[in-house]
Design a protein around this motif. Structure first.
Motif, PDB file in Angstrom:
ATOM      1  N   GLU A  46       1.584  10.879  -6.725  1.00  0.00           N
ATOM      2  CA  GLU A  46       0.675   9.316  -6.635  1.00  0.00           C
ATOM      3  C   GLU A  46       0.695   8.683  -6.446  1.00  0.00           C
ATOM      4  O   GLU A  46       1.851   8.688  -5.258  1.00  0.00           O
ATOM      5  CB  GLU A  46       1.968   9.121  -8.220  1.00  0.00           C
ATOM      6  CG  GLU A  46       3.458   7.992  -8.006  1.00  0.00           C
ATOM      7  CD  GLU A  46       4.707   7.781  -8.998  1.00  0.00           C
ATOM      8  OE1 GLU A  46       3.645   7.863 -10.258  1.00  0.00           O
ATOM      9  OE2 GLU A  46       5.185   7.155  -8.683  1.00  0.00           O
ATOM     10  N   PHE A  47       0.500   7.337  -6.223  1.00  0.00           N
ATOM     11  CA  PHE A  47       0.048   6.103  -5.848  1.00  0.00           C
ATOM     12  C   PHE A  47       1.055   5.520  -5.283  1.00  0.00           C
ATOM     13  O   PHE A  47       1.090   5.242  -6.184  1.00  0.00           O
ATOM     14  CB  PHE A  47      -2.054   5.818  -5.852  1.00  0.00           C
ATOM     15  CG  PHE A  47      -1.720   4.434  -4.763  1.00  0.00           C
ATOM     16  CD1 PHE A  47      -1.433   2.954  -5.197  1.00  0.00           C
ATOM     17  CD2 PHE A  47      -2.120   4.792  -3.787  1.00  0.00           C
ATOM     18  CE1 PHE A  47      -1.916   2.162  -5.133  1.00  0.00           C
ATOM     19  CE2 PHE A  47      -2.464   3.681  -2.425  1.00  0.00           C
ATOM     20  CZ  PHE A  47      -2.751   2.256  -3.618  1.00  0.00           C
ATOM     21  N   VAL A  48       0.605   4.565  -4.177  1.00  0.00           N
ATOM     22  CA  VAL A  48       2.629   3.551  -3.974  1.00  0.00           C
ATOM     23  C   VAL A  48       1.135   2.375  -3.632  1.00  0.00           C
ATOM     24  O   VAL A  48       1.441   1.484  -4.288  1.00  0.00           O
ATOM     25  CB  VAL A  48       3.215   4.756  -3.355  1.00  0.00           C
ATOM     26  CG1 VAL A  48       4.333   3.385  -2.674  1.00  0.00           C
ATOM     27  CG2 VAL A  48       4.133   5.443  -3.741  1.00  0.00           C
ATOM     28  N   ALA A  49       0.875   2.738  -2.453  1.00  0.00           N
ATOM     29  CA  ALA A  49       0.204   1.961  -1.093  1.00  0.00           C
ATOM     30  C   ALA A  49      -0.241   1.825  -0.761  1.00  0.00           C
ATOM     31  O   ALA A  49      -0.786   3.378   0.357  1.00  0.00           O
ATOM     32  CB  ALA A  49       1.343   0.719  -0.292  1.00  0.00           C
ATOM     33  N   ALA A  50      -1.382   1.347  -0.081  1.00  0.00           N
ATOM     34  CA  ALA A  50      -2.505   1.385   0.935  1.00  0.00           C
ATOM     35  C   ALA A  50      -3.020   0.208   1.640  1.00  0.00           C
ATOM     36  O   ALA A  50      -2.897  -0.688   1.045  1.00  0.00           O
ATOM     37  CB  ALA A  50      -3.674   2.312   0.186  1.00  0.00           C
ATOM     38  N   VAL A  51      -3.403   0.493   2.754  1.00  0.00           N
ATOM     39  CA  VAL A  51      -3.713  -0.750   3.878  1.00  0.00           C
ATOM     40  C   VAL A  51      -5.266   0.125   4.274  1.00  0.00           C
ATOM     41  O   VAL A  51      -5.166   0.457   4.718  1.00  0.00           O
ATOM     42  CB  VAL A  51      -3.035  -0.880   4.647  1.00  0.00           C
ATOM     43  CG1 VAL A  51      -2.214  -0.133   5.167  1.00  0.00           C
ATOM     44  CG2 VAL A  51      -3.179  -2.274   5.505  1.00  0.00           C
ATOM     45  N   THR A  57      -7.102  -5.307   3.250  1.00  0.00           N
ATOM     46  CA  THR A  57      -6.711  -5.105   1.453  1.00  0.00           C
ATOM     47  C   THR A  57      -5.953  -4.287   1.416  1.00  0.00           C
ATOM     48  O   THR A  57      -6.253  -3.485   2.294  1.00  0.00           O
ATOM     49  CB  THR A  57      -8.612  -4.320   1.240  1.00  0.00           C
ATOM     50  OG1 THR A  57      -9.333  -5.088   1.707  1.00  0.00           O
ATOM     51  CG2 THR A  57      -7.848  -4.276  -0.434  1.00  0.00           C
ATOM     52  N   SER A  58      -4.491  -4.322   1.087  1.00  0.00           N
ATOM     53  CA  SER A  58      -3.978  -3.824   0.118  1.00  0.00           C
ATOM     54  C   SER A  58      -3.634  -3.585  -0.816  1.00  0.00           C
ATOM     55  O   SER A  58      -4.152  -4.817  -1.728  1.00  0.00           O
ATOM     56  CB  SER A  58      -2.219  -5.235   0.785  1.00  0.00           C
ATOM     57  OG  SER A  58      -2.289  -5.057   2.538  1.00  0.00           O
ATOM     58  N   LEU A  59      -3.444  -2.270  -0.946  1.00  0.00           N
ATOM     59  CA  LEU A  59      -3.271  -2.246  -2.605  1.00  0.00           C
ATOM     60  C   LEU A  59      -1.679  -1.477  -3.046  1.00  0.00           C
ATOM     61  O   LEU A  59      -1.075  -0.828  -2.285  1.00  0.00           O
ATOM     62  CB  LEU A  59      -4.449  -0.850  -3.148  1.00  0.00           C
ATOM     63  CG  LEU A  59      -5.714  -0.713  -3.125  1.00  0.00           C
ATOM     64  CD1 LEU A  59      -6.402   0.326  -2.593  1.00  0.00           C
ATOM     65  CD2 LEU A  59      -6.314  -2.117  -3.338  1.00  0.00           C
ATOM     66  N   TYR A  60      -1.838  -1.283  -4.262  1.00  0.00           N
ATOM     67  CA  TYR A  60      -0.056  -1.514  -4.112  1.00  0.00           C
ATOM     68  C   TYR A  60       0.005  -1.108  -5.538  1.00  0.00           C
ATOM     69  O   TYR A  60      -0.763  -1.392  -7.354  1.00  0.00           O
ATOM     70  CB  TYR A  60       0.767  -2.498  -4.649  1.00  0.00           C
ATOM     71  CG  TYR A  60       1.200  -2.605  -3.451  1.00  0.00           C
ATOM     72  CD1 TYR A  60       0.557  -4.466  -3.238  1.00  0.00           C
ATOM     73  CD2 TYR A  60       2.124  -2.253  -2.368  1.00  0.00           C
ATOM     74  CE1 TYR A  60       0.591  -4.267  -1.252  1.00  0.00           C
ATOM     75  CE2 TYR A  60       2.171  -3.184  -1.144  1.00  0.00           C
ATOM     76  CZ  TYR A  60       1.338  -4.301  -0.933  1.00  0.00           C
ATOM     77  OH  TYR A  60       2.095  -4.404   0.480  1.00  0.00           O
ATOM     78  N   ALA A  61       0.924   0.741  -6.019  1.00  0.00           N
ATOM     79  CA  ALA A  61       0.852   0.403  -7.807  1.00  0.00           C
ATOM     80  C   ALA A  61       1.611  -0.086  -8.591  1.00  0.00           C
ATOM     81  O   ALA A  61       2.598  -1.520  -7.786  1.00  0.00           O
ATOM     82  CB  ALA A  61       1.812   1.567  -7.616  1.00  0.00           C
ATOM     83  N   GLU A  62       1.380  -0.681 -10.033  1.00  0.00           N
ATOM     84  CA  GLU A  62       1.729  -1.843 -10.384  1.00  0.00           C
ATOM     85  C   GLU A  62       3.549  -1.661 -10.795  1.00  0.00           C
ATOM     86  O   GLU A  62       4.270  -1.998 -10.816  1.00  0.00           O
ATOM     87  CB  GLU A  62       1.271  -1.276 -12.241  1.00  0.00           C
ATOM     88  CG  GLU A  62       0.209  -2.571 -12.164  1.00  0.00           C
ATOM     89  CD  GLU A  62       0.200  -4.022 -11.805  1.00  0.00           C
ATOM     90  OE1 GLU A  62      -1.695  -4.071 -11.581  1.00  0.00           O
ATOM     91  OE2 GLU A  62       1.222  -4.011 -12.434  1.00  0.00           O
ATOM     92  N   SER A  63       3.928  -0.227 -10.674  1.00  0.00           N
ATOM     93  CA  SER A  63       5.548  -0.019 -10.284  1.00  0.00           C
ATOM     94  C   SER A  63       6.050  -0.710  -9.252  1.00  0.00           C
ATOM     95  O   SER A  63       7.228  -0.991  -8.926  1.00  0.00           O
ATOM     96  CB  SER A  63       6.070   1.289 -10.790  1.00  0.00           C
ATOM     97  OG  SER A  63       5.265   2.549  -9.717  1.00  0.00           O
ATOM     98  N   VAL A  64       5.172  -0.908  -8.220  1.00  0.00           N
ATOM     99  CA  VAL A  64       5.770  -1.523  -6.564  1.00  0.00           C
ATOM    100  C   VAL A  64       5.852  -2.880  -6.457  1.00  0.00           C
ATOM    101  O   VAL A  64       6.213  -3.395  -5.593  1.00  0.00           O
ATOM    102  CB  VAL A  64       6.149   0.164  -5.464  1.00  0.00           C
ATOM    103  CG1 VAL A  64       6.132   0.952  -6.267  1.00  0.00           C
ATOM    104  CG2 VAL A  64       4.180  -0.216  -4.737  1.00  0.00           C
TER     105      VAL A  64
END
Length: 123
Positions: A46-51, A57-64
């Motif tokens: 599962e996805f956690v975070a990316a930049v 741009t930074s993306l985050y999973a809702e859970s983190v």
């Protein structure tokens, strides 16, 4: 492709912090988006975070969101995942991944993967 090696995993108590590191080599890593994913046995990665490249741009999973922060240092070919307020449900093998230019949340989009580092959060 880019070669990736993660480090920094370990055992931590709930509420604690860890910083994961990933060193990249090979192609010009500054042109790659970098991501962190995690996986527990029997479940899908599962996805956690990316930049995105250049940190656009930074993306985050809702859970983190609000607990984890992804960052990159292109001069050192490094990407980091600062994890705070850790929970037992964060326990997993964490993987660093790379894809050209733009960050996404999808495992299938990433072309290069590290070997993973174990994070265990005790309650």
């Amino acid at each position: 492709q880019v070669q990736l090696v993660e480090s920094g995993g370990g055992l931590v108590q709930a509420g604690g912090s860890l910083r994961l590191s990933c060193v990249a080599s090979g192609r010009t890593v500054s042109t790659y988006a970098m991501g962190w994913f995690r996986q527990v046995p029997g479940k899908e990665r599962e996805f956690v975070a990316a930049v995105s490249w250049r940190g656009g741009t930074s993306l985050y999973a809702e859970s983190v969101k609000g607990r984890f922060t992804i960052s990159r240092d292109d001069d050192k070919n490094m990407v980091y995942l600062q994890m705070t307020r850790l929970r037992p449900e964060d326990t997993a093998v964490y993987y660093c991944a790379a894809r050209p230019v733009l960050a996404t949340m999808h495992v299938i989009d990433y072309e290069s993967w590290g070997q993973g580092t174990q994070v265990t959060v005790s309650s």
